[in-house]
Design an enzyme around this catalytic site. Structure first.
Site, PDB file in Angstrom:
ATOM      1  N   ASP A 453       0.887  -1.430  -0.193  1.00  0.00           N
ATOM      2  CA  ASP A 453       0.487  -0.479  -0.229  1.00  0.00           C
ATOM      3  C   ASP A 453       0.533   1.572   0.097  1.00  0.00           C
ATOM      4  O   ASP A 453       2.236   1.124   0.230  1.00  0.00           O
ATOM      5  CB  ASP A 453      -0.817  -0.195   0.898  1.00  0.00           C
ATOM      6  CG  ASP A 453      -2.082  -1.280   0.750  1.00  0.00           C
ATOM      7  OD1 ASP A 453      -2.724  -1.374  -0.092  1.00  0.00           O
ATOM      8  OD2 ASP A 453      -2.110  -1.436   2.406  1.00  0.00           O
ATOM      9  N   ASP A 754      -4.934  -3.809   4.909  1.00  0.00           N
ATOM     10  CA  ASP A 754      -5.020  -2.327   6.451  1.00  0.00           C
ATOM     11  C   ASP A 754      -6.517  -2.775   6.115  1.00  0.00           C
ATOM     12  O   ASP A 754      -6.569  -3.099   7.668  1.00  0.00           O
ATOM     13  CB  ASP A 754      -4.630  -1.001   6.520  1.00  0.00           C
ATOM     14  CG  ASP A 754      -5.505  -0.584   5.112  1.00  0.00           C
ATOM     15  OD1 ASP A 754      -6.013  -0.782   4.574  1.00  0.00           O
ATOM     16  OD2 ASP A 754      -4.326   0.750   5.230  1.00  0.00           O
ATOM     17  N   ASP A 758      -9.142  -5.610   2.136  1.00  0.00           N
ATOM     18  CA  ASP A 758      -8.082  -6.934   1.640  1.00  0.00           C
ATOM     19  C   ASP A 758      -7.679  -8.153   2.124  1.00  0.00           C
ATOM     20  O   ASP A 758      -6.721  -9.261   1.495  1.00  0.00           O
ATOM     21  CB  ASP A 758      -6.955  -5.541   2.574  1.00  0.00           C
ATOM     22  CG  ASP A 758      -6.704  -4.913   1.592  1.00  0.00           C
ATOM     23  OD1 ASP A 758      -6.947  -4.449   0.811  1.00  0.00           O
ATOM     24  OD2 ASP A 758      -6.127  -3.790   3.250  1.00  0.00           O
TER      25      ASP A 758
END
Length: 1035
Positions: A453, A754, A758
């Site tokens: 990310d 997070d 996901d």
């Protein structure tokens, strides 16, 4: 060696291992000295099956209870309420409902009884709590006394004596103990006290030493795993206590606490819903049902252990700890243990093969010695007469044969993996990486790709509003002066609309602590907006008090926007929307002018606004679009619109790149690890950040999620190797990318995540990395490693330790196999030719300790060095025991065998050893030389291919301590414990000779490493990385 293994029996995937696969390799690894110790850190399949049955039974009970409750509701409603009693103790504590009564209401979803006791308001009153103020800190102890603590029954940890007891269960050690006792029983009548007990007592003392050292090593590992387990269980929730919003551990929750829930949270205890928006709960972990449940006033029951799939809400805790069904389930979770790692299974296979070879040599040695002894007696004409000395001789032969098995079965191989993993995980915990699954640490060393990310991982996650476009003008925000300038450039009406859109459309809160200091609770993006609103003179509490929130559709990674419906004081309704700029901009057909009036947004203006968005993004700013719409309808009937909004402002939020990230990315590239950024941000923002981090190169591709989804399989095959940035991606895009990388290209993929969405990508990847600060509980539960500081540099550190584990185990295997080969051959050949073994049972037990527990401590716990990140990752199919390792093993074994053979068969003549004790002096010299060969070979094993073996040696205090202790103890054995170890003190010349023989293995090691060998199993990476060469240039 690995070619002898059955790949189907000793092959274990990193994910989704079936019980059948685990049972198959266990049955194949049948030659085990101590199953209790060997399989201590492996899953207990029997207990696991019982736990699974228990879990299913609990789930079935819950489902049945709910079904029966629904069916019975209509009948119960006509019955008079049951007599309700409160105990004296509960009444005196200030409560008016019993723990079991409130527990049964929630657990059984008893809605009729829930209504009869006053619904949530009645429960709050009976629990002496407040929906707004929470509970008082002074009532915590009382509540825990009446209603219990939020802890679950856990299996007590093992004491040190239990590890001693388990170490004693080694079958070969038990046989040797019997031999020692028999030896003492025969020796005392024949040789008297104390001479008759020396041999037996020597074996017993050696066994005691082996057991104690083994138990200490295992106990230390258990302490490390215990610390790790404590860290795993640290979960915090937001509660209101004493009118203050604060974070508390789930273990400190009490009945009556007001808990705030948001997407991705785990419900920490049973409770009742108070208020919230679009709250959707996943109860599958508790009931086994995959269908999510909508929670509202009509279905207010929340069960501990369930997950918040969407929305947000507030609940009052009604039941904690073992009174909840989750508490009973948690009892079963600790049963069965954790799955063993692929490397542990592979080394169990290697140990089994070596053990079979050792068993064969052991039997042959005993047979050869026995036959030779019997033949010699027959030749001397003594076959008919047998004495106790003959019995002792045969017993000695049997003890030597058993000890050869002790040395030959490398019990330490699979256990060294556990030792190395435990050591690495303890170090990683200090470095802000919490390893949840053992295999992840091992697998991370083979990672070829990291899909990361952007926000919070590559950037600091400390966001501030840097620029704002409003009323056709761009304003840079730098402190109070720029805020004052902004206020002069826009009208009060526009400022009022802007502040309303910020304070009403947010899931964050502004709270004050005990000292009156203002704190913003929420995501960094929303916190940045609220901070800007407060700087601009806004009052959060006044705004929330004036307007009424009617409906909320929270932000998630799929919608990429958040919308609220707000009731105005005059009875009107307004909708506010904020989110990804290009998405919200498409919903707008009007724009606020400087007077605060909504005017039409022309195509030309929309194009200019789009250019503003791209301009902000090119400056690496995260852009948000704020919009509103007046809604026609009453406050009770309106729904949130999806079009015809009025554009208020474009906000540019700065999130600086973390220090050290560029260097960390550079390290990854040098190590053959491709870094790919997968983000939900605007593609221009993503490009700018990726270039700053060193991720996006000239020939790299930056692609948007919608474009990626539309590609065909063939197109994906050609473009995926070049993808370095994916912007505006959905969680499904991340999952697709991970799947394609693994299946199409055979990559070992690590993925960060997070959010709740996901979870599929984290589960699909080889290594799932959840963020400790920004990550939800759902993401953490599906991850293998939790990055507690959300820092990309920490991820690289995990990869470095993963590689260190792999190479450390290779070093240990190389060292142990060398000892195995030499000890087996020298004893067997000597037995065949001379009729005696040069190494006694006690000496072999000491050698076993050096090469097993002490060798693992020395070599399997070495910290990583920078050189590990200058070589490509180890491939999935690469042989663990490489050709350079075989070269070193055979080369060192050959040298040691030649030296020891010369000493064994011609040592007396060459060294001019004479006298009645010549044989024992020679055997002591052979034993001493053999041990020093292992000491120096242990140092040689620090590097498999590089010539400089001393680099960093003194930085590894464990290695240095083990070597020093081995030498000191060897001196004690030879000089002072000869009575028990069958040794005699040596002259200083023989000590020098022993050390020189051992030290000569170092130049031998240099010569061996200059012999080039083909490095099998490592191929050119599809991104262009090549294997390092082998030979002297690696020095």
């Amino acid at each position: 060696m690995e070619s002898f293994l059955n790949p189907e029996e000793f092959k274990l995937s990193h994910r989704d291992r079936s019980i059948e696969t685990l049972e198959k390799w266990r049955s194949a690894a049948w030659l085990v000295k101590n199953p209790r110790r060997r399989f201590r850190w492996a899953a207990d399949l029997v207990k696991r099956k019982h736990a699974e049955d228990k879990r299913r039974k609990i789930q079935s009970t819950i489902r049945t209870a709910l079904t029966v409750r629904r069916a019975a509701d209509q009948f119960i409603s006509v019955l008079p309420p049951a007599e309700y009693k409160v105990s004296e103790k509960t009444r005196e504590a200030g409560f008016s409902i019993e723990p079991d009564d409130i527990a049964s209401v929630v657990r059984g979803h008893d809605y009729n009884y829930y209504k009869k006791i006053g619904q949530v308001e009645g429960i709050i009153e009976k629990l002496s709590a407040s929906a707004d103020d929470g509970v008082g800190q002074d009532s915590i102890d009382t509540r825990q006394d009446i209603y219990g603590v939020n802890r679950y029954t856990e299996k007590p940890s093992k004491s040190f004596l239990m590890f001693v007891w388990e170490a004693l269960h080694d079958l070969t050690l038990m046989i040797l103990m019997v031999c020692a006792i028999v030896s003492i029983a025969i020796g005392l009548p024949t040789e008297g006290w104390p001479k008759g007990v020396y041999d037996g007592l020597g074996i017993i003392l050696s066994i005691f030493l082996v057991v104690i050292v083994t138990a200490i090593s295992d106990y230390q590992q258990s302490l490390q795993f215990r610390d790790l387990d404590k860290e795993k269980k640290k979960i915090f929730v937001q509660v209101t206590r004493d009118r203050k919003r604060q974070k508390v551990s789930i273990y400190d929750l009490v009945v009556g606490d007001i808990v705030h829930l948001s997407t991705g949270d785990q419900v920490p205890a049973d409770g009742i819903y108070i208020s919230g928006y679009s709250l959707v709960i996943d109860e599958s972990s508790l009931t086994g049902e995959s269908e999510p449940v909508n929670i509202d006033e009509e279905r207010p029951f929340l069960l501990s252990g369930t997950k918040v799939q969407d929305g947000q809400g507030k609940m009052i805790v009604t039941t904690v700890g073992m009174r909840t069904e989750w508490g009973k389930l948690m009892e079963t979770l600790s049963e069965g243990g954790e799955d063993e790692t692929p490397l542990q299974v592979k080394l169990n296979g290697v140990a089994t093969v070596i053990g079979k070879i050792g068993l064969t040599f052991s039997v042959l040695t005993f047979v050869v010695l026995t036959i030779r002894f019997v033949v010699e007696k027959a030749v001397r004409g003594e076959f008919a007469s047998w004495s106790s000395n003959d019995a002792l001789k045969l017993l000695d032969y049997f003890a030597i044969a058993v000890t050869i098995i002790v040395v030959a079965i490398p019990e330490g191989l699979p256990l060294a993996v556990t030792l190395s993993l435990a050591f690495a995980m303890k170090k990683l915990m200090k470095d802000k990486a919490l390893v949840r699954h053992l295999s992840a640490c091992e697998t991370m060393g083979s990672a070829t790709c990291i899909c990361t990310d952007k926000t919070g991982t590559l950037t600091t996650n400390h966001m501030v509003v840097n620029k704002i476009w409003i009323c056709g003008k761009i304003n840079e925000i730098k402190g109070n002066e720029s805020i004052d300038k902004l206020k002069t450039e826009i009208s009060e009406e526009v400022l009022s609309i802007l502040l309303r859109s910020i304070f009403q459309n947010t899931s964050s809160e502004v709270v004050k602590d005990k000292d009156g200091k203002t704190t913003i609770l929420g995501t960094p993006t929303e916190s940045a907006l609220l901070e800007f609103g407060l700087l601009a003179g806004g009052d959060f509490e006044a705004q929330r008090g004036t307007y009424k929130i009617l409906k909320v559709v929270p932000f998630n990674s799929v919608r990429k926007k958040m919308s609220v419906l707000v009731g105005l004081p005059d009875g009107g309704v307004q909708a506010f929307c904020k989110g990804a700029s290009e998405i919200v901009l498409k919903l707008c057909n009007k724009v606020i002018d400087p007077n605060g009036t909504a005017v039409d947004l022309s195509d030309e203006q929309a194009k200019k606004v789009s250019d503003i968005i791209n301009g902000f993004a090119n400056e690496a700013l995260r852009t948000l679009c704020l919009a509103l719409k007046d809604v026609n309808g009453t406050q009770g009937e309106s729904s949130i619109p999806e079009d015809s909004y009025t554009l208020i402002a474009i906000v540019g939020i700065k999130d600086p790149v973390r220090p050290g990230v560029r260097e960390a990315v550079k390290t990854c590239l040098a190590a053959g690890i491709t870094v790919r950024m997968v983000t939900g941000d605007n593609i221009n923002t993503a490009r700018a950040i990726a270039r700053e981090c060193g991720i996006l190169t000239e020939d790299g591709v930056a692609i948007e999620g919608p474009h990626f989804r539309d590609l065909s399989t063939e197109q994906m095959k050609s473009i995926i190797p070049r993808i370095q940035v994916m912007a505006r991606s959905l969680p499904l895009d991340k999952h697709t990318l991970v799947t394609r990388l693994r299946n199409m290209f055979g990559e070992v993929v690590a993925v960060t995540g997070d959010g709740t969405n996901d979870a599929p990508a984290l589960h699909e990847s080889d290594i799932g990395l959840a963020m400790g600060i920004a990550g939800t509980e759902v993401a953490k539960e599906n991850a293998d490693v939790i990055i507690m500081d959300d820092n990309f540099t920490t991820i690289v550190n995990v990869a470095r330790w993963g590689r260190a584990i792999y190479i450390n185990i290779q070093k240990f295997v190389q060292f142990q196999l060398t000892v195995n080969i030499v000890a087996l051959i020298i004893n067997f050949v000597s037995a065949c030719i001379t009729g005696s073994a040069p190494l006694t049972a006690v000496q072999l037990l000491w050698v076993n300790l050096i090469m097993d527990t002490l060798g693992a401590l020395a070599l399997a716990t070495e910290p990583p060095n920078d050189g590990l990140m200058l070589r490509p990752p180890v491939g999935r199919t690469t042989n663990f025991i490489t050709k350079p390792m075989w070269r070193n093993i055979f080369g060192q074994s050959l040298y040691q065998l030649i030296v020891l053979a010369v000493l064994t068969f011609d040592g007396k003549r060459l060294l001019r050893i004479n006298g009645p004790d010549a044989t024992i002096v020679l055997n002591t010299l052979i034993f001493n030389s053999f041990v020093f060969c292992q000491v120096f070979n242990e140092i040689n094993s620090r590097e498999i291919e590089k010539i400089n073996i001393f680099k960093g040696m003194f930085e590894s205090w464990i290695f240095f301590t083990v070597i020093f202790s081995t030498v000191v103890f060897q001196v004690l054995i030879v000089e002072f414990l000869g009575t028990f170890a069958s040794t005699v003190p040596l002259s200083w010349q023989f000590w020098v000779l022993s050390v020189v023989i051992g030290a000569f293995s170092m130049p031998i090691s240099v010569i061996l490493k200059c012999i080039p060998v083909e490095r099998g199993g490592i191929t050119t990476h599809h991104d262009g990385y090549e294997a390092l060469p082998s030979g002297p240039e690696l020095a």
